[in-house]
Design an enzyme around this catalytic site. Structure first.
Site, short mmCIF file in Angstrom:
data_model
loop_
_atom_site.label_atom_id
_atom_site.label_comp_id
_atom_site.label_asym_id
_atom_site.label_seq_id
_atom_site.Cartn_x
_atom_site.Cartn_y
_atom_site.Cartn_z
N GLU A 66 0.84 -1.20 0.00
CA GLU A 66 0.00 0.00 0.00
C GLU A 66 0.88 1.25 0.00
O GLU A 66 0.78 2.10 -0.89
CB GLU A 66 -0.90 -0.02 1.24
CG GLU A 66 -1.63 1.26 1.57
CD GLU A 66 -2.14 1.22 3.00
OE1 GLU A 66 -3.35 1.02 3.17
OE2 GLU A 66 -1.33 1.39 3.94
N ASP A 264 -9.97 1.91 6.27
CA ASP A 264 -9.88 1.61 4.84
C ASP A 264 -10.91 2.39 4.04
O ASP A 264 -10.62 2.90 2.95
CB ASP A 264 -10.14 0.11 4.60
CG ASP A 264 -8.88 -0.70 4.40
OD1 ASP A 264 -7.83 -0.29 4.95
OD2 ASP A 264 -8.93 -1.74 3.73
#
Length: 380
Positions: A66, A264
């Protein structure tokens, strides 16, 4: 409807609301410099050896696909080739898996010395790696070996689509039957914040020719999916959601709770706003961004640090990443066309980068919002 892909025009929302070009440019550069080259208490980019570097998740003290892919995207947008190449070489050296079920994917977490913490990937890393590499190819040209950016990007996407086919063991990152990105390969549910139809539109031009139809379909499928995953009244999505858009409540014994609007999920509205900016193919995006801003600026104006179910029910927990919320609420102004954009943008402008151990996630979303709202998050 015509997005920046057609018009080549990128809104500078800060300028629209009265900030000067000089102070906007200064703020963008200062944000990058703090994250990449600030003091030990500020930055989370670290050089490693002569020609590598990594982004540290300061809350978990590891490097994740990420963050590595986010760092590469930031660097290509701001023409920072040295940092980009350092990040990519670290990624290819330590994260790339050359055997096992995840062969040719990237291990989603590594210790800061490069030791792998995982033997599986996270699809949001792969899609950002591919897009950042395509942009690098188009901005700087392809080099040799792993720096043949376009070849590397195509190889990543080929694996994402074709794993699981005869003679190609493993699991794909997109479910073949519905073209929706998975939370992780091998599990049949999704993460709404992974859906990047604006990337898939470009993959449909840049990827291997045999896969371009797939990526065009994936863009359409993701736009339709987001209609289901975002609550029609609040605009909130869950962190994880089933293929029908319902918040995913299973697997809590493995992953913890993720059926709520929490960390998220903050990225979902930012991604919707970016798709609107680049392609402007879905009028719903304007409507849902307006509902989202109303939820925060009117319905929950005193609770921006709250944790919510997707229907807006406020829970007792507090947000782990409050600066990230402010950033994406501002970025949603790229799609919203109503009452609250200036309020959200001004709040973001007046919010400093986060400090302390949890700064990594907040400040990445802050950086992306700064790029997007200043007209510096562009297609190459």
């Amino acid at each position: 409807m015509a997005g920046a892909y057609e018009t080549k025009q990128y809104r500078n929302v800060f300028a629209e609301y009265g900030y000067s070009e000089e102070e906007i440019e200064k703020r963008v550069q200062e944000t990058f410099e703090t994250i990449f080259h600030g003091s030990e208490e500020e930055r989370f980019y670290h050089e490693a050896g002569e020609d590598m570097g990594f982004m540290e998740d300061t809350g978990n003290h590891d490097a994740r696909t990420e963050g590595m892919s986010y760092g590469m995207m930031v660097c290509v947008q701001l023409d920072k080739k040295e940092e980009f190449d350092r990040l990519w070489k670290w990624t290819r050296t330590y994260m790339y898996m050359d055997e096992g079920p995840g062969k040719n994917y990237f291990a989603w977490s590594c210790a800061l010395d490069g030791t792998r913490n995982a033997d599986g990937p996270a699809p949001d890393g792969e899609e950002y790696f591919a897009m950042a590499l395509f942009f690098a190819s188009r901005r700087w040209g392809d080099g040799e070996g792993i720096f043949n950016y376009s070849r590397e990007a195509k190889a990543i996407l080929h694996e994402c689509v074709h794993k699981g086919e005869p003679g190609h063991p493993g699991d794909p990152m997109w479910e073949p039957s519905n073209k929706l990105i998975k939370f992780v390969p091998g599990l049949d549910f999704s993460d709404p914040s992974y859906h990047l139809p604006h990337f898939y539109e470009l993959f449909a031009e840049y990827a291997d020719e045999e896969d371009r139809k797939f990526w065009k379909g994936a863009a359409e499928a993701s736009r339709a999916y987001l209609h289901k995953a975002c609550h029609p009244d609040t605009g909130l999505s869950a962190e994880y959601a089933d293929y029908d858009g319902t918040p995913h409540s299973a697997h809590q014994e493995i992953f913890g709770r993720h059926d709520w609007y929490y960390s998220d999920a903050y990225r979902t509205i930012a991604n919707i706003a970016m798709d609107h900016l680049w392609f402007d193919k879905d009028p719903w995006q304007v409507q849902i961004a307006e509902k989202f801003q109303k939820f925060y600026c009117e319905d929950q104006k005193d609770h921006w640090d709250g944790v919510f179910l997707t229907d807006g029910t406020r829970l007792e927990e507090k947000a782990l990443h409050p600066v990230a919320i402010i950033a994406v609420n501002a970025e949603s102004a790229l799609a919203a066309d109503g009452t609250y954009e200036k309020q959200c943008v001004d709040k973001f402008w007046n919010t400093p980068l986060r400090t302390g151990e949890r700064r990594y996630y907040d400040n990445f979303l802050y950086m992306f919002a700064m790029l997007a709202l200043s007209g510096n998050y562009r297609i190459y």
